[in-house]
Design a protein around this motif. Structure first.
Motif, PDB file in Angstrom:
ATOM      1  N   ASN A 161      -5.521  -8.299  12.081  1.00  0.00           N
ATOM      2  CA  ASN A 161      -5.556  -7.426  11.501  1.00  0.00           C
ATOM      3  C   ASN A 161      -3.879  -6.937  13.180  1.00  0.00           C
ATOM      4  OD1 ASN A 161      -6.202  -4.372  11.729  1.00  0.00           O
ATOM      5  ND2 ASN A 161      -6.710  -4.346  13.959  1.00  0.00           N
ATOM      6  N   LEU A 162      -2.643  -7.875  12.238  1.00  0.00           N
ATOM      7  CA  LEU A 162      -1.352  -7.980  12.693  1.00  0.00           C
ATOM      8  C   LEU A 162      -0.630  -7.149  11.946  1.00  0.00           C
ATOM      9  CD1 LEU A 162      -1.250 -11.439  14.534  1.00  0.00           C
ATOM     10  CD2 LEU A 162      -1.701  -9.484  15.521  1.00  0.00           C
ATOM     11  N   ALA A 163      -0.144  -6.722  12.533  1.00  0.00           N
ATOM     12  CA  ALA A 163       1.066  -5.698  11.609  1.00  0.00           C
ATOM     13  C   ALA A 163       2.139  -6.447  11.166  1.00  0.00           C
ATOM     14  CB  ALA A 163       1.451  -4.280  12.544  1.00  0.00           C
ATOM     15  N   GLU A 164       3.286  -5.974  10.653  1.00  0.00           N
ATOM     16  CA  GLU A 164       4.132  -6.769   9.905  1.00  0.00           C
ATOM     17  C   GLU A 164       5.117  -5.407  10.120  1.00  0.00           C
ATOM     18  OE1 GLU A 164       6.369  -9.334   9.820  1.00  0.00           O
ATOM     19  OE2 GLU A 164       5.221 -10.511   9.024  1.00  0.00           O
ATOM     20  N   GLY A 165       6.366  -6.588   9.955  1.00  0.00           N
ATOM     21  CA  GLY A 165       7.599  -5.351   9.602  1.00  0.00           C
ATOM     22  C   GLY A 165       8.290  -5.094   8.516  1.00  0.00           C
ATOM     23  N   GLY A 166       9.202  -4.362   8.121  1.00  0.00           N
ATOM     24  CA  GLY A 166       9.717  -4.449   7.008  1.00  0.00           C
ATOM     25  C   GLY A 166       8.494  -3.350   5.935  1.00  0.00           C
ATOM     26  N   ILE A 167       9.148  -3.831   4.728  1.00  0.00           N
ATOM     27  CA  ILE A 167       8.797  -2.999   3.883  1.00  0.00           C
ATOM     28  C   ILE A 167       6.872  -3.550   3.756  1.00  0.00           C
ATOM     29  CG2 ILE A 167       8.251  -2.976   0.937  1.00  0.00           C
ATOM     30  CD1 ILE A 167       9.915  -0.872   2.137  1.00  0.00           C
ATOM     31  N   THR A 168       6.842  -4.715   3.526  1.00  0.00           N
ATOM     32  CA  THR A 168       5.076  -5.876   4.312  1.00  0.00           C
ATOM     33  C   THR A 168       4.755  -4.959   4.953  1.00  0.00           C
ATOM     34  OG1 THR A 168       6.773  -7.822   3.443  1.00  0.00           O
ATOM     35  CG2 THR A 168       4.493  -7.601   4.655  1.00  0.00           C
ATOM     36  N   GLY A 169       5.579  -4.644   6.160  1.00  0.00           N
ATOM     37  CA  GLY A 169       4.629  -3.345   7.058  1.00  0.00           C
ATOM     38  C   GLY A 169       4.108  -2.561   6.575  1.00  0.00           C
ATOM     39  N   ILE A 170       4.640  -1.750   5.562  1.00  0.00           N
ATOM     40  CA  ILE A 170       4.557  -0.123   5.225  1.00  0.00           C
ATOM     41  C   ILE A 170       3.559  -0.600   4.347  1.00  0.00           C
ATOM     42  CG2 ILE A 170       5.458   1.446   3.662  1.00  0.00           C
ATOM     43  CD1 ILE A 170       8.332   0.823   4.865  1.00  0.00           C
TER      44      ILE A 170
ATOM     45  N   ARG B  29      -2.714   0.055   2.979  1.00  0.00           N
ATOM     46  CA  ARG B  29      -3.771  -0.701   3.120  1.00  0.00           C
ATOM     47  C   ARG B  29      -4.693  -0.068   4.107  1.00  0.00           C
ATOM     48  NH1 ARG B  29      -7.008  -4.661   5.150  1.00  0.00           N
ATOM     49  NH2 ARG B  29      -7.904  -6.575   4.479  1.00  0.00           N
ATOM     50  N   ALA B  30      -4.167  -0.156   5.643  1.00  0.00           N
ATOM     51  CA  ALA B  30      -4.667   0.659   6.887  1.00  0.00           C
ATOM     52  C   ALA B  30      -5.229   1.761   6.694  1.00  0.00           C
ATOM     53  CB  ALA B  30      -4.123   0.158   7.799  1.00  0.00           C
ATOM     54  N   TRP B  31      -4.114   2.405   5.649  1.00  0.00           N
ATOM     55  CA  TRP B  31      -5.116   3.771   5.282  1.00  0.00           C
ATOM     56  C   TRP B  31      -5.620   4.316   4.612  1.00  0.00           C
ATOM     57  CZ3 TRP B  31       1.065   5.797   6.317  1.00  0.00           C
ATOM     58  CH2 TRP B  31       1.502   5.250   8.086  1.00  0.00           C
ATOM     59  N   TRP B  32      -4.966   3.792   3.404  1.00  0.00           N
ATOM     60  CA  TRP B  32      -5.697   4.466   1.885  1.00  0.00           C
ATOM     61  C   TRP B  32      -6.693   3.371   1.742  1.00  0.00           C
ATOM     62  CZ3 TRP B  32      -0.040   6.462   2.447  1.00  0.00           C
ATOM     63  CH2 TRP B  32      -0.965   7.679   2.680  1.00  0.00           C
ATOM     64  N   GLY B  33      -6.533   2.287   2.172  1.00  0.00           N
ATOM     65  CA  GLY B  33      -7.179   0.851   1.225  1.00  0.00           C
ATOM     66  C   GLY B  33      -6.233   0.169  -0.118  1.00  0.00           C
ATOM     67  N   ILE B  34      -5.036   0.874  -0.037  1.00  0.00           N
ATOM     68  CA  ILE B  34      -4.322   0.425  -0.691  1.00  0.00           C
ATOM     69  C   ILE B  34      -4.063  -1.610  -1.530  1.00  0.00           C
ATOM     70  CG2 ILE B  34      -2.147   0.206  -2.678  1.00  0.00           C
ATOM     71  CD1 ILE B  34      -2.248   3.590  -2.191  1.00  0.00           C
ATOM     72  N   ASP B  35      -4.195  -2.011  -2.246  1.00  0.00           N
ATOM     73  CA  ASP B  35      -3.685  -3.563  -2.047  1.00  0.00           C
ATOM     74  C   ASP B  35      -2.527  -4.063  -1.839  1.00  0.00           C
ATOM     75  OD1 ASP B  35      -3.440  -6.917  -2.716  1.00  0.00           O
ATOM     76  OD2 ASP B  35      -4.889  -6.185  -4.150  1.00  0.00           O
ATOM     77  N   PRO B  36      -1.844  -4.191  -0.743  1.00  0.00           N
ATOM     78  CA  PRO B  36      -0.301  -4.587  -1.241  1.00  0.00           C
ATOM     79  C   PRO B  36       0.228  -5.368  -2.048  1.00  0.00           C
ATOM     80  CG  PRO B  36      -1.980  -5.053   0.962  1.00  0.00           C
ATOM     81  CD  PRO B  36      -2.801  -5.078  -0.272  1.00  0.00           C
ATOM     82  N   ALA B  37      -0.624  -6.038  -2.455  1.00  0.00           N
ATOM     83  CA  ALA B  37       0.137  -6.764  -3.801  1.00  0.00           C
ATOM     84  C   ALA B  37       0.662  -6.000  -4.460  1.00  0.00           C
ATOM     85  CB  ALA B  37      -1.241  -7.769  -5.045  1.00  0.00           C
ATOM     86  N   TYR B  38       0.392  -4.772  -4.910  1.00  0.00           N
ATOM     87  CA  TYR B  38       0.135  -3.404  -5.669  1.00  0.00           C
ATOM     88  C   TYR B  38       1.556  -2.790  -4.880  1.00  0.00           C
ATOM     89  CZ  TYR B  38      -3.832  -5.047  -8.340  1.00  0.00           C
ATOM     90  OH  TYR B  38      -4.601  -5.385  -8.673  1.00  0.00           O
ATOM     91  N   THR B  39       1.306  -2.338  -3.940  1.00  0.00           N
ATOM     92  CA  THR B  39       1.920  -1.777  -3.118  1.00  0.00           C
ATOM     93  C   THR B  39       3.727  -2.258  -3.222  1.00  0.00           C
ATOM     94  OG1 THR B  39       1.291  -2.225  -1.280  1.00  0.00           O
ATOM     95  CG2 THR B  39       1.259  -0.094  -2.143  1.00  0.00           C
ATOM     96  N   THR B  40       3.659  -4.166  -2.658  1.00  0.00           N
ATOM     97  CA  THR B  40       4.606  -4.143  -2.796  1.00  0.00           C
ATOM     98  C   THR B  40       5.436  -4.415  -4.067  1.00  0.00           C
ATOM     99  OG1 THR B  40       3.947  -6.671  -1.601  1.00  0.00           O
ATOM    100  CG2 THR B  40       5.751  -7.155  -2.369  1.00  0.00           C
ATOM    101  N   ILE B  41       5.411  -4.519  -4.680  1.00  0.00           N
ATOM    102  CA  ILE B  41       6.421  -3.144  -6.151  1.00  0.00           C
ATOM    103  C   ILE B  41       6.399  -3.093  -7.032  1.00  0.00           C
ATOM    104  CG2 ILE B  41       5.964  -3.969  -9.031  1.00  0.00           C
ATOM    105  CD1 ILE B  41       4.313  -6.397  -8.845  1.00  0.00           C
ATOM    106  N   LEU B  42       5.527  -1.245  -5.696  1.00  0.00           N
ATOM    107  CA  LEU B  42       5.706   0.226  -6.090  1.00  0.00           C
ATOM    108  C   LEU B  42       6.648  -0.172  -5.247  1.00  0.00           C
ATOM    109  CD1 LEU B  42       2.666   1.540  -6.597  1.00  0.00           C
ATOM    110  CD2 LEU B  42       3.844   0.591  -8.537  1.00  0.00           C
ATOM    111  N   LEU B  43       6.875  -0.009  -4.037  1.00  0.00           N
ATOM    112  CA  LEU B  43       7.955  -0.072  -3.466  1.00  0.00           C
ATOM    113  C   LEU B  43       9.089  -0.068  -3.290  1.00  0.00           C
ATOM    114  CD1 LEU B  43       5.936   0.335   0.458  1.00  0.00           C
ATOM    115  CD2 LEU B  43       5.923   1.826  -0.591  1.00  0.00           C
TER     116      LEU B  43
END
Length: 300
Positions: free
Chosen positions: A39-48, A53-67
């Motif tokens: 449960n550690l955060a991260e900076g930059g787009i990865t942090g977003i 993921r924390a707010w809506w449970g979206i897989d970071p693998a997908y949001t990494t591409i979309l953002l």
């Protein structure tokens, strides 16, 4: 795009692709097995992506591409085609790495026994080393990396400073799902991350530069070249008080050779002025390669 990559020898591009892949795998593993698990955060787009993921449970693998889609489009103008290709590849590689590691059971079972200090250090090491390898071989993981690279190219602002500013805003937003304790260890991870990135990205031979002003500069130069097998260079200098002409001797040595070099200088001129500076990077014949090996036995 393929033509742009072919401008360099194929083995250089193959090496870059391989090392960018390796860096993305390393970075992705740290995010999944250390950051997310503890449960550690991260900076930059990865942090977003972790925010989503924390707010809506979206897989970071997908949001990494979309953002990253709009940022990659912006980066096309500044990074050039080769840089753009490796940025796209780095982004896709990180996304794939996140997707895979989240589905590998072994990565989910690493237990740090709730030690957040170790988790923070490990998160910084994994992320810093992985990102550093990606940067070193001409790629980025997209996101804030692209923004930082553009500002570095256009404004001369170091990437580290831009990434730090972006990270501050993202980490503040991360307080919406983290407590202060986890945030402090996230900051520890960010500090370690920055140090490891610098060390990995530079990846070159660390060195010390010596500026020497002496009446015996010629003798000192010969001694440094003979005993340390290091090249020397003379600059024309002018004293600020009497405006007298005085040659300045410059020599780059390994950190372990500083004591020996100072002894050589003091032996020839105990009144010599010596300034020792950190050399951010040192490459070239006579320093990092093709340097004669020192023999254990000296021939007389």
């Amino acid at each position: 795009m393929i033509k742009q990559l072919q401008e360099k020898p194929w083995w250089n591009n193959a090496q870059s692709v391989f090392m960018i892949s390796f860096g993305a795998i390393f970075y992705g593993f740290g995010l999944v097995a250390v950051n997310i698990k503890n449960n550690l955060a991260e900076g930059g787009i990865t942090g977003i992506t972790l925010l989503f993921r924390a707010w809506w449970g979206i897989d970071p693998a997908y949001t990494t591409i979309l953002l990253n889609i709009p940022l990659i489009i912006l980066g096309y103008r500044f990074l050039g085609r080769r840089g753009l290709i490796f940025t796209i590849y780095g982004t896709l590689a990180l996304s794939a790495s996140l997707w895979i590691w989240q589905r590998v059971a072994w990565a989910q079972t690493i237990d740090l026994h709730h030690d957040l200090f170790i988790a923070g250090v490990m998160a910084g090491i994994f992320g810093g080393f992985g990102s550093g390898m990606i940067y070193r071989f001409g790629g980025t993981t997209g996101g804030s990396d692209v923004v930082a690279r553009i500002l570095e190219l256009e404004r001369g602002i170091p990437m580290g400073k831009t990434l730090l500013v972006i990270d501050v805003f993202v980490l503040l937003a991360s307080l919406s799902y983290l407590d202060i304790e986890h945030m402090m260890y996230t900051l520890l991870a960010s500090f370690v991350f920055s140090k490891i990135v610098d060390a990995t990205q530079d990846g070159s031979y660390s060195a010390k530069g010596m500026l020497i002003i002496s009446q015996a500069n010629q003798e000192i130069s010969q001694a440094l070249m003979s005993e340390l097998e290091r090249g020397t260079t003379f600059f024309n200098g002018e004293g600020g008080y009497q405006h007298s002409q005085q040659p300045v001797l410059y020599c780059v040595v390994a950190p372990s050779e500083i004591v020996t070099a100072k002894k050589i200088i003091m032996k020839l001129d105990e009144h010599a002025f010596v300034s020792i500076i950190d050399v951010h990077e040192a490459v070239g014949e006579g320093f990092t390669y093709l340097r004669p090996r020192k023999s254990i036995f000296k021939h007389h």
